[in-house]
Design an enzyme around this catalytic site. Structure first.
Site, PDB file in Angstrom:
ATOM      1  N   ASP A 131       7.986 -69.417 -18.749  1.00 40.07           N
ATOM      2  CA  ASP A 131       6.689 -69.185 -18.886  1.00 40.07           C
ATOM      3  C   ASP A 131       6.120 -70.521 -19.402  1.00 40.07           C
ATOM      4  OD1 ASP A 131       7.698 -66.536 -18.806  1.00 40.07           O
ATOM      5  OD2 ASP A 131       6.556 -65.916 -20.547  1.00 40.07           O
ATOM      6  N   LYS A 196      -0.301 -65.414 -16.633  1.00 39.23           N
ATOM      7  CA  LYS A 196      -0.233 -64.466 -18.038  1.00 39.23           C
ATOM      8  C   LYS A 196      -1.122 -64.724 -19.140  1.00 39.23           C
ATOM      9  CE  LYS A 196       3.238 -64.828 -21.909  1.00 39.23           C
ATOM     10  NZ  LYS A 196       4.363 -65.332 -22.309  1.00 39.23           N
ATOM     11  N   LYS A 232       1.059 -60.853 -16.380  1.00 38.10           N
ATOM     12  CA  LYS A 232       1.621 -60.585 -17.567  1.00 38.10           C
ATOM     13  C   LYS A 232       0.566 -60.665 -18.601  1.00 38.10           C
ATOM     14  CE  LYS A 232       5.390 -62.159 -20.684  1.00 38.10           C
ATOM     15  NZ  LYS A 232       6.314 -62.864 -21.043  1.00 38.10           N
TER      16      LYS A 232
END
Lengths: 300, 290
Positions: A131, A196, A232
């Site tokens: 991430d 995300k 996400k």
């Protein structure tokens, strides 16, 4: 930039508000709760994380509840220093992936070479998913190429690992910016990678509205290129009810093909507890106390 | 032209706010002469669920206040009721009480609040203990509040009975969710309006009007409700005791069939032991001199 288009802010917020009105009951609710559980990136990102806490987190991710037929979570999400402890706890053939934040999470304000070194070290330690945070400073000052090049460099450093690009929507100020940043990121990442919403470290987190802007961007990008990018939302999704609203948004925007943990994840630390609480309620018919499902025990 | 009277929409006092039932249902309430009076909120198991959530949120803060401060706040509640005696008398005569009976009930209710206000910083001295042990240790027993307590309010003495069931649990530092009387719910609505202007934090007392058959099963099975008090019939008692055993909750209820003298100033209705009904005991060891 111009061809990316603008966002109808009022329309997006109205549409997001409508998702909260859908009624999901009985068997569909159980299915939705279990699906949401399978999409959780069970997260601990604190300065006080210890190997012991990460081991406990991994055990919970693999087997969220003793009695319920609940699937394992999509991943655990930890800081890079904790990857090897997570790998030791999960083993090599776990159904649960190891996601690690990297690139000087949450600010990203270090040299690119340092960020890339962190990504490579995380992958070498056994992270399945990385991430990263985008360079918001570059984006906001109009250096779009620089921001994109950095994402591309991180994607390359990931190798086999899945990349999730954190836009940190609260720092992008407008829906137009969120849409633009989504497109800039999606153009340099690979099939199966994710975008995300947030780090969870700022005051504003994932909302149905910014989730919607990003889902719309993913849909438009898919129609343009045929490339399916995952999504996400992260931060602030604490209740099962919220999670079901987000799943409704996914179903009604991208369809069933995205209702899988390969294409949709929740970044959350306490959501799983509430999902389990509601699943037990569905199974027994009795409302459950939150402390039964939480590590933080107390009378209330 | 004659003035059109503005009639009040009764609402339930939950979490410091005035709510309608989430179901949007109501039931008609008639006065003692059979005339229609108002539409009462018909609360459901989901209203119970929501009320338990807010009660749990408020409970920690209430239990954490000093015992003396809890006493001050309860006394202040009595202060809030006293000047509004006429309003409460009206609420009671609506259900058929005479003015004299209603006045007596309101006075007894206010006195009962003061009674429990006095207990807040005294029950610990009597219920707690330093236990004699033959070791170089202190051995203390102290009381702790239990959490969220469900109360099924009686139909008799709709104000005095209601507060007599609520007060001991609240005095002990618990928060309560109440199913108000089915036949005489209006005094509870009036009480809610007075609770809102007292210093009692929102969510400590939550009053739900509606039908017992719709809410008692949820009281019985809800894991987050730690104890049940009040007055129930035999069937409800059985349901509560079975559900209470399943969810490990304490059931301390009176039977509808028993003639309860709500005015009795001592005995099970107004005493230290009513407070003890919803307390947990914690015993700890501590080395002497350490």
């Amino acid at each position: 930039m111009n061809e990316i288009g603008n966002v109808d802010a009022v329309g997006v917020e109205e549409r997001a508000a409508k998702y909260g009105t859908r009624s999901i009951k009985t068997a569909s609710k159980v299915k939705g709760l279990k699906l949401a559980a399978s999409m959780v990136d069970l997260t601990t990102l604190e300065g006080k994380d210890t190997p012991g806490k990460v081991r406990a987190l991994c055990a919970k991710a693999v087997r969220p509840h003793d009695d319920l037929d609940c699937p394992p979570t999509g991943a655990v999400c930890v800081y890079p220093a904790m990857i090897k402890h997570a790998r030791a706890a999960l083993g090599d053939k776990s159904p649960v992936n190891i996601a690690s934040v990297a690139t000087a999470f949450p600010s990203g304000q270090v040299h690119l070479r340092t960020r890339l070194a962190e990504v490579k070290a995380a992958v070498a330690d056994g992270a399945d998913e990385i991430d990263m945070v985008i360079n918001r400073g570059a984006f906001l000052s109009g250096e779009y190429n620089r921001m994109q090049d950095e994402i591309a460099a991180v994607a390359e450093a990931c190798g086999e690992a899945v990349l999730k690009v954190i836009l940190e929507t609260s720092e992008l100020e407008t829906y137009d910016n969120i849409r633009a940043a989504s497109f800039l990121a999606m153009r340099v990442i690979r099939q199966g990678d994710f975008i995300k919403t947030s780090t969870g470290k700022t005051s504003a987190n994932a909302t149905l509205a910014n989730n919607q802007v990003m889902l719309d961007a993913i849909r438009d990008h898919y129609f343009e290129t045929g490339m399916a990018i995952g999504m996400k939302p992260a931060g602030g999704i604490k209740s099962a009810k919220q999670a079901l609203h987000f799943l409704v948004a996914v179903k009604e925007t991208l369809g069933d093909a995205w209702l899988t943990n390969r294409r949709y994840r929740f970044g959350a630390s306490s959501l799983l507890n509430d999902l389990l609480r509601q699943l037990v309620k569905m199974e027994t018919g009795a409302y459950q106390a939150p402390y039964t499902f939480s590590e933080a025990a107390g009378a209330y | 032209m004659p003035r059109l009277p503005i009639s009040k929409t009764p609402k339930c006092y939950v979490g410091g706010k005035f709510i309608r039932s989430e179901s949007a249902r109501t039931f008609p309430l008639n006065d003692a002469t059979g005339e229609f009076f108002a539409h009462m909120p018909q609360c459901t198991r989901k209203d119970v669920r929501n009320a338990v959530e807010v009660a749990a949120k408020a409970g920690g803060g209430w239990a954490g206040r000093s015992a003396y401060n809890r006493g001050q706040i309860l006394y202040r509640l009595a202060e809030m009721l006293e000047p509004r005696t006429a309003e409460l008398v009206n609420a009671l005569t609506l259900g058929g009480a005479t003015v004299a009976e209603a006045k007596k009930e309101v006075a007894a209710t206010i006195d009962r609040i003061v009674h429990y206000a006095g207990w807040t910083d005294k029950f610990e001295q009597i219920l707690g203990n330093v236990n004699p042990v033959a070791l170089p240790h202190f051995n203390f027993t102290v009381t702790e509040s239990m959490g969220v307590i469900g109360v099924v309010a009686p139909d008799e003495a709709p104000l005095l009975g209601l507060l007599t069931c609520i007060l001991p649990a609240v005095t002990a530092g618990n928060s309560v969710v109440v199913i108000t009387s089915e036949t005489a719910p209006y005094p509870a609505i009036a009480l809610g309006e007075m609770l809102a202007t007292s210093d009692l934090p929102g969510g400590v007392v939550n009053l739900l009007s509606g039908f017992r058959k719709e809410m008692v099963p949820t009281f019985a099975t809800h894991e987050h409700i730690r104890g049940i008090g009040g007055v129930v019939n035999a069937a409800d008692r059985k349901a509560l005791e079975i559900g209470g055993a399943e969810s490990m909750k304490r059931v301390k209820v009176f039977n509808t069939a028993d003639a309860i003298d709500w005015y009795a100033g001592e005995g099970p209705k107004a005493s230290l032991y009513a407070i003890a009904d919803f307390l947990e005991y914690k015993t700890t060891w501590h080395p002497v001199g350490a």
